[in-house]
Design a protein around this motif. Structure first.
Motif, PDB file in Angstrom:
ATOM      1  N   GLY A  86       0.793  -1.232   0.000  1.00 16.16           N
ATOM      2  CA  GLY A  86       0.000   0.000   0.000  1.00 16.16           C
ATOM      3  C   GLY A  86       0.817   1.269   0.000  1.00 16.16           C
ATOM      4  O   GLY A  86       2.054   1.253   0.061  1.00 16.16           O
ATOM      5  N   LEU A  87       0.109   2.378  -0.121  1.00 16.28           N
ATOM      6  CA  LEU A  87       0.690   3.723  -0.020  1.00 16.28           C
ATOM      7  C   LEU A  87      -0.302   4.581   0.757  1.00 16.28           C
ATOM      8  O   LEU A  87      -1.503   4.458   0.537  1.00 16.28           O
ATOM      9  CB  LEU A  87       0.863   4.355  -1.410  1.00 16.28           C
ATOM     10  CG  LEU A  87       1.989   3.905  -2.315  1.00 16.28           C
ATOM     11  CD1 LEU A  87       1.880   4.611  -3.671  1.00 16.28           C
ATOM     12  CD2 LEU A  87       3.356   4.184  -1.694  1.00 16.28           C
ATOM     13  N   THR A  88       0.192   5.433   1.630  1.00 12.39           N
ATOM     14  CA  THR A  88      -0.719   6.301   2.386  1.00 12.39           C
ATOM     15  C   THR A  88      -0.869   7.664   1.708  1.00 12.39           C
ATOM     16  O   THR A  88      -1.740   8.442   2.051  1.00 12.39           O
ATOM     17  CB  THR A  88      -0.213   6.511   3.826  1.00 12.39           C
ATOM     18  OG1 THR A  88       1.123   6.999   3.732  1.00 12.39           O
ATOM     19  CG2 THR A  88      -0.284   5.220   4.620  1.00 12.39           C
ATOM     20  N   HIS A  89       0.028   7.948   0.763  1.00 16.00           N
ATOM     21  CA  HIS A  89      -0.079   9.205   0.018  1.00 16.00           C
ATOM     22  C   HIS A  89       0.684   9.058  -1.296  1.00 16.00           C
ATOM     23  O   HIS A  89       1.526   8.155  -1.443  1.00 16.00           O
ATOM     24  CB  HIS A  89       0.484  10.381   0.822  1.00 16.00           C
ATOM     25  CG  HIS A  89       1.962  10.281   1.034  1.00 16.00           C
ATOM     26  ND1 HIS A  89       2.856  11.046   0.345  1.00 16.00           N
ATOM     27  CD2 HIS A  89       2.692   9.463   1.834  1.00 16.00           C
ATOM     28  CE1 HIS A  89       4.079  10.713   0.716  1.00 16.00           C
ATOM     29  NE2 HIS A  89       4.008   9.768   1.621  1.00 16.00           N
ATOM     30  N   VAL A  90       0.372   9.946  -2.219  1.00 15.30           N
ATOM     31  CA  VAL A  90       1.072   9.912  -3.509  1.00 15.30           C
ATOM     32  C   VAL A  90       1.289  11.356  -3.971  1.00 15.30           C
ATOM     33  O   VAL A  90       0.497  12.243  -3.645  1.00 15.30           O
ATOM     34  CB  VAL A  90       0.278   9.081  -4.549  1.00 15.30           C
ATOM     35  CG1 VAL A  90      -0.995   9.803  -5.018  1.00 15.30           C
ATOM     36  CG2 VAL A  90       1.141   8.687  -5.731  1.00 15.30           C
ATOM     37  N   THR A  91       2.384  11.571  -4.712  1.00 13.64           N
ATOM     38  CA  THR A  91       2.712  12.920  -5.172  1.00 13.64           C
ATOM     39  C   THR A  91       1.996  13.240  -6.476  1.00 13.64           C
ATOM     40  O   THR A  91       2.012  12.438  -7.418  1.00 13.64           O
ATOM     41  CB  THR A  91       4.237  13.042  -5.395  1.00 13.64           C
ATOM     42  OG1 THR A  91       4.892  12.761  -4.156  1.00 13.64           O
ATOM     43  CG2 THR A  91       4.627  14.440  -5.865  1.00 13.64           C
ATOM     44  N   ALA A  92       1.369  14.418  -6.502  1.00  4.56           N
ATOM     45  CA  ALA A  92       0.841  14.963  -7.753  1.00  4.56           C
ATOM     46  C   ALA A  92       1.793  16.092  -8.150  1.00  4.56           C
ATOM     47  O   ALA A  92       2.081  16.972  -7.339  1.00  4.56           O
ATOM     48  CB  ALA A  92      -0.566  15.503  -7.546  1.00  4.56           C
ATOM     49  N   ASP A  93       2.314  16.030  -9.363  1.00  2.00           N
ATOM     50  CA  ASP A  93       3.336  17.000  -9.788  1.00  2.00           C
ATOM     51  C   ASP A  93       3.089  17.309 -11.264  1.00  2.00           C
ATOM     52  O   ASP A  93       3.193  16.414 -12.112  1.00  2.00           O
ATOM     53  CB  ASP A  93       4.715  16.354  -9.576  1.00  2.00           C
ATOM     54  CG  ASP A  93       5.866  17.331  -9.837  1.00  2.00           C
ATOM     55  OD1 ASP A  93       5.642  18.557  -9.773  1.00  2.00           O
ATOM     56  OD2 ASP A  93       6.993  16.846 -10.102  1.00  2.00           O
ATOM     57  N   PHE A  94       2.702  18.563 -11.546  1.00  2.00           N
ATOM     58  CA  PHE A  94       2.335  18.939 -12.910  1.00  2.00           C
ATOM     59  C   PHE A  94       3.026  20.228 -13.323  1.00  2.00           C
ATOM     60  O   PHE A  94       3.495  20.991 -12.487  1.00  2.00           O
ATOM     61  CB  PHE A  94       0.821  19.219 -13.008  1.00  2.00           C
ATOM     62  CG  PHE A  94      -0.056  18.120 -12.513  1.00  2.00           C
ATOM     63  CD1 PHE A  94      -0.329  17.004 -13.297  1.00  2.00           C
ATOM     64  CD2 PHE A  94      -0.635  18.191 -11.249  1.00  2.00           C
ATOM     65  CE1 PHE A  94      -1.155  15.989 -12.839  1.00  2.00           C
ATOM     66  CE2 PHE A  94      -1.459  17.183 -10.777  1.00  2.00           C
ATOM     67  CZ  PHE A  94      -1.723  16.084 -11.568  1.00  2.00           C
ATOM     68  N   GLU A  95       3.010  20.491 -14.624  1.00  2.00           N
ATOM     69  CA  GLU A  95       3.297  21.829 -15.130  1.00  2.00           C
ATOM     70  C   GLU A  95       2.076  22.267 -15.940  1.00  2.00           C
ATOM     71  O   GLU A  95       1.561  21.502 -16.766  1.00  2.00           O
ATOM     72  CB  GLU A  95       4.563  21.836 -15.977  1.00  2.00           C
ATOM     73  CG  GLU A  95       5.792  21.652 -15.086  1.00  2.00           C
ATOM     74  CD  GLU A  95       7.099  21.927 -15.793  1.00  2.00           C
ATOM     75  OE1 GLU A  95       7.877  22.749 -15.293  1.00  2.00           O
ATOM     76  OE2 GLU A  95       7.339  21.299 -16.846  1.00  2.00           O
ATOM     77  N   VAL A  96       1.612  23.478 -15.639  1.00  2.00           N
ATOM     78  CA  VAL A  96       0.451  24.035 -16.338  1.00  2.00           C
ATOM     79  C   VAL A  96       0.990  25.092 -17.301  1.00  2.00           C
ATOM     80  O   VAL A  96       1.454  26.152 -16.885  1.00  2.00           O
ATOM     81  CB  VAL A  96      -0.551  24.652 -15.335  1.00  2.00           C
ATOM     82  CG1 VAL A  96      -1.757  25.236 -16.075  1.00  2.00           C
ATOM     83  CG2 VAL A  96      -1.007  23.607 -14.317  1.00  2.00           C
ATOM     84  N   ALA A  97       0.964  24.761 -18.586  1.00  2.00           N
ATOM     85  CA  ALA A  97       1.502  25.668 -19.612  1.00  2.00           C
ATOM     86  C   ALA A  97       0.336  26.436 -20.225  1.00  2.00           C
ATOM     87  O   ALA A  97      -0.677  25.842 -20.608  1.00  2.00           O
ATOM     88  CB  ALA A  97       2.228  24.871 -20.682  1.00  2.00           C
ATOM     89  N   VAL A  98       0.479  27.754 -20.286  1.00  2.00           N
ATOM     90  CA  VAL A  98      -0.633  28.606 -20.726  1.00  2.00           C
ATOM     91  C   VAL A  98      -0.160  29.565 -21.804  1.00  2.00           C
ATOM     92  O   VAL A  98       0.912  30.174 -21.673  1.00  2.00           O
ATOM     93  CB  VAL A  98      -1.180  29.446 -19.547  1.00  2.00           C
ATOM     94  CG1 VAL A  98      -2.360  30.310 -20.002  1.00  2.00           C
ATOM     95  CG2 VAL A  98      -1.610  28.548 -18.413  1.00  2.00           C
ATOM     96  N   VAL A  99      -0.964  29.689 -22.842  1.00  2.00           N
ATOM     97  CA  VAL A  99      -0.661  30.684 -23.865  1.00  2.00           C
ATOM     98  C   VAL A  99      -1.968  31.339 -24.326  1.00  2.00           C
ATOM     99  O   VAL A  99      -3.006  30.683 -24.397  1.00  2.00           O
ATOM    100  CB  VAL A  99       0.137  30.054 -25.037  1.00  2.00           C
ATOM    101  CG1 VAL A  99      -0.698  29.072 -25.827  1.00  2.00           C
ATOM    102  CG2 VAL A  99       0.704  31.131 -25.940  1.00  2.00           C
ATOM    103  N   THR A 100      -1.910  32.639 -24.572  1.00  2.00           N
ATOM    104  CA  THR A 100      -3.049  33.351 -25.154  1.00  2.00           C
ATOM    105  C   THR A 100      -2.762  33.481 -26.643  1.00  2.00           C
ATOM    106  O   THR A 100      -1.725  34.033 -27.029  1.00  2.00           O
ATOM    107  CB  THR A 100      -3.185  34.754 -24.519  1.00  2.00           C
ATOM    108  OG1 THR A 100      -3.287  34.592 -23.097  1.00  2.00           O
ATOM    109  CG2 THR A 100      -4.413  35.480 -25.032  1.00  2.00           C
TER     110      THR A 100
END
Ligand SMILES: C[S@@+](CC[C@H](N)C(=O)[O-])C[C@H]1O[C@@H](n2cnc3c(N)ncnc32)[C@H](O)[C@@H]1O
Ligand SMILES: [Zn+2]
Length: 304
Positions: A288-302
């Motif tokens: 099992g695991l009691t927690h997990v890492t969420a790791d993202f990059e949010v790339a934004v362009v207009t």
């Protein structure tokens, strides 16, 4: 006259009173959505405008007809496509995302959205689209995914007040007119930047979320105990995006997500990452695991 809730929140559902809307079937809700936004769509087969939506069918000027399912979903492909995601995996993904796994990341995505018609391209089983639609009530959302089982799940359950429209379709052949969308979100999914540029309005926002190095690192470490697969290299995807949009900004989003044994089992079952370790499944689930890492990059362009 007092405004209805729909008017107060500004969603373009036409003039239907909320109490009337509550009596509508999901197909009616989808019909209303399409009717209110019809000029924003186009036929994915011949690119002509849609002429009308009536009796559960949307028809283009050239006569191509697309039927709304009972769930209010559309099928815009010539033939079904099989993907690596089974209904079982998608159901488990819905469980993990429904428990809030992506919520902090979606809050960042929401910050960049401007009001209007917004597409979730590669929406999967629809949790991200529904979350954004609920939290951005002055916009209308469409979720498109190439997987029919994913869109069937997305269309399941009761229609919400801010129900997105869900369709099976290819993000490389989007059923939208040129330059109409206020926003396009593309979360952990493939992209087609030429097609995204075509459908976005001038000043529209493209928001692409890519996993970062430590995404699911604890799960990766269990699956690959000996190897160096505990981190993920998003370099090729990010370079491709930045080459097309050199002016994009990138916001890192990283957090820890608590897991119950039940949620860990769902996390294990929702991703192809764990296929490598099916022979060790019961040992891993027991560990099992009691927690997990969420790791993202949010790339934004207009877009200009
Ligand atoms: C990792 S899942 C992400 C789904 C969802 N955005 C999420 O974060 O849960 C990638 C999704 O992209 C979809 N996909 C792959 N190719 C596609 C295409 N050409 N057009 C539309 N969707 C596509 C898959 O069916 C799958 O649901
Ligand atoms: Zn057509």
């Amino acid at each position: 006259m007092r405004p209805t809730i729909c008017e107060l929140v500004g969603v373009n559902y036409g003039d239907i009173e909320m109490k009337e809307r509550r009596k509508m079937t999901k197909r009616d809700v989808a019909t209303q959505f399409l009717d209110s936004n019809l000029t924003q769509f186009r036929c994915p087969s011949c690119h002509a405008a849609f002429r009308q939506v009536a009796d559960g069918t949307v028809t283009c000027e050239a006569g191509h007809a697309f039927d709304l399912s009972k769930k209010g979903t559309l099928f815009f492909l010539k033939a079904p496509v099989t993907t690596e995601y089974t209904t079982e995996m998608l159901t488990n993904r819905q469980k993990v995302l429904g428990a809030g796994f992506f919520d902090p990341m979606l809050k960042v995505v929401q910050r960049f959205l401007t009001p209007g018609l917004i597409l979730d391209a590669g929406s999967g089983e629809g949790t991200t689209t529904k979350w954004l639609a609920t939290h951005q009530p002055n916009s209308a959302f469409v979720g498109i995914d190439i997987s029919k089982p994913a869109i069937t799940l997305a269309g399941s359950g009761p229609a919400s007040e801010h129900q997105p429209l869900f369709a099976v379709g290819d993000l490389a052949r989007l059923p939208f007119a040129d330059n109409g969308l206020a926003g396009l979100v593309n979360i952990l999914s493939p992209a087609n930047y030429q097609e995204f540029d075509r459908v976005l309005a001038p000043g529209g926002r493209l928001i692409k979320v890519i996993p970062n190095a430590h995404y699911l690192q604890e799960l990766r470490a269990l699956v690959y105990p000996e190897g160096n697969h505990a981190t993920y290299d998003n370099g090729p995807v990010k370079r491709h995006f930045m080459a097309h949009y050199p002016n994009a900004s990138v916001t890192p989003v990283s957090y820890d997500f608590d897991l119950t044994p039940d949620l860990f089992a769902a996390l294990f079952a929702m991703t192809p990452l764990t296929w490598q370790a099916m022979d060790r499944k019961s040992a891993i689930l027991q560990q099992g695991l009691t927690h997990v890492t969420a790791d993202f990059e949010v790339a934004v362009v207009t877009v200009p």
